[in-house]
Design an enzyme around this catalytic site. Structure first.
Site, PDB file in Angstrom:
ATOM      1  N   ASN A 168       0.732  -1.643  -0.078  1.00 46.38           N
ATOM      2  CA  ASN A 168      -0.187  -0.217   0.108  1.00 46.38           C
ATOM      3  C   ASN A 168       0.698   1.131   0.077  1.00 46.38           C
ATOM      4  OD1 ASN A 168       0.903  -0.708   2.741  1.00 46.38           O
ATOM      5  ND2 ASN A 168      -1.015  -0.182   3.579  1.00 46.38           N
ATOM      6  N   LYS A 191      12.978  -6.962   0.719  1.00 50.89           N
ATOM      7  CA  LYS A 191      12.029  -7.581  -0.248  1.00 50.89           C
ATOM      8  C   LYS A 191      10.826  -7.732  -0.170  1.00 50.89           C
ATOM      9  CE  LYS A 191       9.264 -11.201   0.049  1.00 50.89           C
ATOM     10  NZ  LYS A 191       7.403 -10.404  -1.208  1.00 50.89           N
ATOM     11  N   GLY A 246       2.842  -5.631   7.154  1.00 52.24           N
ATOM     12  CA  GLY A 246       2.007  -6.716   6.246  1.00 52.24           C
ATOM     13  C   GLY A 246       0.438  -6.562   7.400  1.00 52.24           C
ATOM     14  N   SER A 247       0.897  -8.191   6.338  1.00 48.55           N
ATOM     15  CA  SER A 247      -0.932  -9.065   7.638  1.00 48.55           C
ATOM     16  C   SER A 247      -0.775  -9.376   8.261  1.00 48.55           C
ATOM     17  CB  SER A 247      -1.195 -10.112   6.874  1.00 48.55           C
ATOM     18  OG  SER A 247      -0.620 -10.504   6.577  1.00 48.55           O
ATOM     19  N   VAL A 248      -1.514  -9.102   9.643  1.00 48.73           N
ATOM     20  CA  VAL A 248      -1.083 -10.650  11.007  1.00 48.73           C
ATOM     21  C   VAL A 248      -0.359 -11.886  10.512  1.00 48.73           C
ATOM     22  CG1 VAL A 248      -2.054 -11.311  12.709  1.00 48.73           C
ATOM     23  CG2 VAL A 248      -2.974  -9.030  11.988  1.00 48.73           C
ATOM     24  N   THR A 291       1.138 -13.799   7.871  1.00 49.25           N
ATOM     25  CA  THR A 291       2.470 -13.390   7.306  1.00 49.25           C
ATOM     26  C   THR A 291       2.912 -12.781   8.665  1.00 49.25           C
ATOM     27  OG1 THR A 291       1.476 -12.797   5.068  1.00 49.25           O
ATOM     28  CG2 THR A 291       3.130 -12.529   5.516  1.00 49.25           C
ATOM     29  N   GLU A 325       4.979  -4.364  12.189  1.00 52.13           N
ATOM     30  CA  GLU A 325       3.711  -3.390  11.653  1.00 52.13           C
ATOM     31  C   GLU A 325       2.769  -4.005  10.787  1.00 52.13           C
ATOM     32  OE1 GLU A 325       1.387  -1.391  10.541  1.00 52.13           O
ATOM     33  OE2 GLU A 325       3.223  -0.674   9.074  1.00 52.13           O
ATOM     34  N   CYS A 332      -3.049   0.231   7.348  1.00 55.90           N
ATOM     35  CA  CYS A 332      -2.986  -0.236   8.604  1.00 55.90           C
ATOM     36  C   CYS A 332      -3.554   0.370   9.220  1.00 55.90           C
ATOM     37  CB  CYS A 332      -2.194  -1.101   8.782  1.00 55.90           C
ATOM     38  SG  CYS A 332      -0.689   0.571   9.002  1.00 55.90           S
ATOM     39  N   GLU A 361     -10.469  -6.667   9.935  1.00 53.03           N
ATOM     40  CA  GLU A 361     -10.432  -5.282   8.882  1.00 53.03           C
ATOM     41  C   GLU A 361     -10.046  -5.731   7.256  1.00 53.03           C
ATOM     42  OE1 GLU A 361      -5.622  -3.420   8.375  1.00 53.03           O
ATOM     43  OE2 GLU A 361      -5.644  -5.451   8.363  1.00 53.03           O
ATOM     44  N   GLU A 415       8.442   1.975  14.821  1.00 56.38           N
ATOM     45  CA  GLU A 415       9.402   2.425  13.282  1.00 56.38           C
ATOM     46  C   GLU A 415       8.865   4.072  13.423  1.00 56.38           C
ATOM     47  OE1 GLU A 415       7.325   0.826  10.465  1.00 56.38           O
ATOM     48  OE2 GLU A 415       8.481  -0.501   9.929  1.00 56.38           O
TER      49      GLU A 415
END
Length: 507
Positions: free
Chosen positions: A167, A190, A242-244, A246, A264, A298, A400, A477
């Site tokens: 995003n 990556k 990213g997603s929970v 992953t 995050e 997010c 979400e 962050e």
């Protein structure tokens, strides 16, 4: 499309490209030395294949990590001022090429060009902030009893493995790389398989700024490449956005290798609008909290709690403002809603809206695919949706969505709404709107989230930490705090007298 890029544009030595090579190892663009096939990357605005990117195999991941490891001793031994000067220069280069890099970000994400400019400018902000901070990343001198003292030395961790989100492709990359490099670490990154472009552009920017080859490397791929990076024994720390689902895999890989991990992850953030709130500002903030980047943010405040006494008027104004948003060509200056990242995700968003309707909610506006003409016909453009008559148990309220869907819920008391706002597995962000300063602080302190705004939403200056509670992640962050996540300390105790071991030693 209103504007765009041809195959290659040369700007002061940076190749802005929509063709390969897509990896960046040891200071240059390159193809992987072993490939597991190709990813077909779709341009969101058109729905057409934009490029085919080779998937990095395990040998290529090893090569990138080795490149970062080999240069670590050189980079980490530079003074903070020397490293900082190169980051400051990288920020300057980004500002000089802001329009071209922003155009690449639009092609990568489908978001409107004006949003992309803000995102890319924020990347320059981060590089400048940590470039300026780098000389001040130092240890500590601690005087002790009897003239003894301790030196607390702050040192980099080593090679950082980063995995980013689609995003905000360049921003999520810079938020990790800028502080990591300032602290003396090297990096292998990556990007998401859906948005491979601007991480490689950042690599070229850093090289042009004087960052030595191998300090920052990019590998492309899907889950397998990310897993190989996370499991690599020479990677000292993992940083993931990213997603929970992953994120749990990244955390498991970190646990297996005893690596430090920053995550995050997702959110289901509340906005609490009290009866004394400035109505216009509350509406504007709700638009920012739900419809920027096609709702694919997010921290979005997708649970909009409104005091019952003003709910009717608030909903009227919010729906009116939402219906004025212009959907269309991301390169058009007056577009406010661009294209959803890809077809599968668009259909997922629409499925949440369908489930809300089935559970008894009212779709007050939007929630449909808006067909475009010409080159844009294949893109998935969704009209922003405001949903009323929502209840806390509904799927659209609990999960979400990651799309332009605002769920409006009504409340009667402060105690009630705080309890409902915190009734979630997530804890990334939240906001309170009120003119009562005491209530504003009281409620902000009661919201279980890592980032809380009073009378605004979705602002992230580099100077302040960002990160979540609960399932929204661990670590932070941005801000000064992030230095602790990219460094480790060694304590050296210096005894200036004789060793005192009590009765253990007898003359």
């Amino acid at each position: 499309m209103a504007s765009g890029l041809s195959c290659r544009v040369f700007c002061r030595g940076i190749t802005l490209t929509v063709t390969g090579p897509w990896n960046y190892v040891a200071g240059k663009r390159c193809d992987p030395i072993d490939s597991l096939g190709f990813m077909k990357v779709t341009e969101p605005a058109t729905g057409q294949v934009m490029c085919e990117v080779p998937i990095s195999g395990p040998t290529e991941v090893d090569r990138a990590v080795a490149s970062a490891k080999n240069v670590f001793s050189t980079w980490s031994k530079l003074s903070g001022r020397e490293r900082g000067q190169k980051l400051l220069e990288a920020g300057r280069i980004i500002r000089e090429n802001l329009e071209n890099i922003s155009s690449l970000e639009v092609r990568d994400t489908g978001k409107p060009i004006w949003e992309a400019r803000v995102d890319i400018a924020s990347c320059a902000d981060a590089l400048e902030y940590y470039g300026g901070l780098a000389p001040a990343i130092v240890g500590q001198y601690v005087p002790l009893n009897g003239g003894s003292f301790a030196m607390v030395q702050r040192e980099p961790l080593g090679v950082i493995g980063g995995i980013g989100a689609w995003n905000f492709p360049m921003q999520t990359c810079v938020w990790k790389a800028a502080p990591a490099l300032a602290c003396g670490n090297t990096f292998v990154y990556k990007p998401s398989q859906f948005t491979p472009i601007t991480a490689v552009t950042l690599s070229e920017v850093l090289t042009q700024a004087g960052v030595p080859p191998g300090v920052f490397n990019v590998i492309q791929g899907e889950g397998e490449a990310g897993a190989k990076l996370c499991e690599h024994p020479d990677v000292a720390k993992l940083s993931f956005t990213g997603s929970v689902s992953t994120g749990t895999k990244v955390m498991a890989a970190g646990a297996k290798g005893i690596k430090s991990v920053t995550l995050e992850l997702g959110g289901k953030s509340p906005i609490i609008i009290f009866e004394d709130a400035d109505m216009k500002n509350a509406v504007k903030a709700t638009l920012m909290a739900n419809f920027l980047s096609q709702g694919q943010v997010c921290s979005n405040g997708t649970r909009v709690f409104v005091h019952r006494s003003i709910a009717s008027e608030f909903i009227k104004q919010l729906v009116g403002a939402t219906e004025k948003l212009k959907i269309g060509d991301p390169f058009a200056e007056d577009t406010t809603v661009g294209a959803t990242i890809h077809e599968d995700h668009a259909k997922k968003v629409l499925s949440y809206i369908a489930s809300a309707r089935k559970e008894g909610a009212t779709i007050l506006c939007g929630g449909e695919r808006v067909m475009q003409q010409g080159k844009l016909a294949g893109g998935w453009y969704l009209s922003p949706s405001v949903i009323g008559n929502c209840q806390d148990h509904m799927k659209v309220v609990k999960e979400e969505v990651f799309g332009s869907v605002a769920s409006v819920l009504e409340f009667d008391s402060e105690e009630e709404v705080v309890k409902r706002a915190n009734d979630t597995d997530f804890g990334l962000a939240g906001a309170v709107f009120t003119k009562d300063i005491q209530r504003g602080h009281r409620v902000a302190n009661a919201i279980e989230a890592g980032m809380v705004w009073i009378n605004t939403f979705n602002l992230y200056p580099t100077e302040i930490p960002f990160g979540g509670y609960k399932h929204s992640g661990i670590g932070r962050e941005n801000g000064l705090t992030v230095v602790d996540y990219f460094t480790q300390t060694r304590t050296v105790y210096v005894e200036m007298g004789d060793v005192d071991c009590g009765p253990l030693y007898q003359d």
